[in-house]
Write a protein that holds these residues in place. Structure first.
Motif, PDB file in Angstrom:
ATOM      1  N   UNK A 139       0.809  -1.219   0.000  1.00  9.79           N
ATOM      2  CA  UNK A 139       0.000   0.000   0.000  1.00  9.79           C
ATOM      3  C   UNK A 139       0.842   1.269   0.000  1.00  9.79           C
ATOM      4  N   UNK A 140       2.160   1.119   0.098  1.00 14.79           N
ATOM      5  CA  UNK A 140       3.032   2.289   0.033  1.00 14.79           C
ATOM      6  C   UNK A 140       3.212   2.988   1.364  1.00 14.79           C
ATOM      7  N   UNK A 141       3.635   4.245   1.269  1.00 20.60           N
ATOM      8  CA  UNK A 141       4.027   4.995   2.461  1.00 20.60           C
ATOM      9  C   UNK A 141       2.880   5.205   3.446  1.00 20.60           C
ATOM     10  N   UNK A 142       1.655   5.297   2.948  1.00 14.86           N
ATOM     11  CA  UNK A 142       0.531   5.566   3.824  1.00 14.86           C
ATOM     12  C   UNK A 142       0.258   4.462   4.833  1.00 14.86           C
ATOM     13  N   UNK A 143       0.772   3.266   4.578  1.00 11.83           N
ATOM     14  CA  UNK A 143       0.541   2.129   5.484  1.00 11.83           C
ATOM     15  C   UNK A 143       1.785   1.774   6.289  1.00 11.83           C
TER      16      UNK A 143
END
Length: 349
Positions: A139-143
């Motif tokens: 999910x990338x940086x947001x997770x």
């Protein structure tokens, strides 16, 4: 009243610590829209918090909350998967982004994994936690926070399992306090040498399986070494050595001849070991949870470097300009750390 409004009311009550009232609002949200996984996950989180608060004073009630959290998280995962399949079908089978739904799935796996571990199903719980971390990483940086939480909970459960079984040996596995992995791949001048000779392995049974797994893992790290040699060679050499040393140790530990040694190690008890230096984030000085590499070659824990970049968009070591989009997951180092943590569940992390 809409399901979204009911969830928001539940969130407001949750933030104030009114968990029972929040549960009521989330239940109403489920009635308003039973297809949305968010209310199920929110209820699972409430039961998780109630379970933790009751562990010392009322273990039976705590166990009931853990079981309920597991059931709700399972339902959340089922709803999220159903919506994902519908969305992908509507997109003609294309993968798409679907970040929101995948985030709900990752949370559901995390809550259910925790609950399973606390209800005595350690193996299943750890499997779910690993799946949650894997889903969250996509999910990338947001997770990044969820990745950290999943990883730390997985390490806690492995530690608890090792303490309960009393089978973890002091310093067992690759690297010990950080020297074993390094010696396998460094020559006297500090460069890299060929991998340890595999002739010491028997080519049947557990030894062969462990060697095959080690060689597969070494291919990942070797790819990084080939591309990055010159700016971070020593760290990856150490990490690759750790992977292979770990496989050698597992092959020996699973052989029948090693049974007396394992029994002696268990009888001797276990003592915590310190994490090797190559496994530590240079910002936090803690073991990497989710290592990412900058263009400079420096590796950081994702959550730590994102927090730094929110204040200053520079590499904290090289001082070169750096954006979050330039960070690349360090798969070889992550794998090596996982190998070391599996071999040292009582490590001080």
């Amino acid at each position: 009243m809409s399901a979204q409004h009911l969830r928001q009311l539940g969130n407001a009550m949750f933030s104030k610590g009114y968990l029972s009232s929040a549960l009521d609002k989330y239940a109403e949200a489920v009635e308003a829209d039973p297809t949305d996984p968010r209310a199920y996950n929110n209820m699972a989180l409430c039961h998780k918090k109630l379970a933790v608060s009751m562990e010392e004073v009322d273990p039976d009630t705590s166990a009931e909350h853990w079981n309920r959290a597991s059931e709700l998280a399972e339902e959340a995962a089922r709803r999220a998967n159903a919506l994902l399949q519908t969305a992908r079908a509507a997109a003609g089978g294309a993968a798409g982004d679907h970040t929101h739904l995948r985030g709900q799935l990752a949370k559901a796996l995390y809550y259910r994994g925790m609950s399973k571990c606390r209800c005595g199903e350690s193996a299943e719980g750890q499997r779910l936690l690993e799946a949650a971390a894997s889903e969250a990483r996509g999910l990338g940086d947001g997770a990044s926070g969820l990745v950290r939480d999943c990883t730390e909970e997985l390490w806690r459960q492995r530690r608890r399992h090792a303490e309960e079984r009393g089978t973890a040996a002091a310093g067992a596995g690759p690297g010990g306090a950080g020297s074993g992995g390094a010696s396998a791949f460094r020559n006297g001048s500090g460069g890299t040498s060929a991998p340890p000779d595999a002739a010491g392995f028997e080519t049947t049974g557990a030894d062969a399986a462990a060697l095959a797994a080690a060689l597969a893992a070494s291919d990942i790290a070797a790819d990084v070494l080939r591309h990055e040699l010159g700016w971070n060679a020593e760290r990856y050499a150490n990490a690759l050595g750790t992977v292979l040393e770990g496989a050698r140790g597992r092959a020996h530990a699973t052989s029948p001849a090693a049974a007396p040694e394992a029994a002696a190690a268990a009888a001797a008890g276990a003592r915590p070991v310190e994490a090797p230096s190559w496994a530590l984030c240079p910002i936090t000085m803690d073991v990497f949870r989710d290592p990412v590499t900058a263009p400079s070659g420096n590796t950081f824990d994702r959550s730590a470097i994102l927090a730094h970049l929110a204040r200053s968009q520079t590499d904290p070591i090289s001082r070169e300009p750096l954006l979050a989009s330039q960070l690349v997951p360090n798969l070889a180092l992550r794998h090596a750390i996982d190998e070391w943590m599996r071999a040292n569940p009582l490590a001080n992390v």
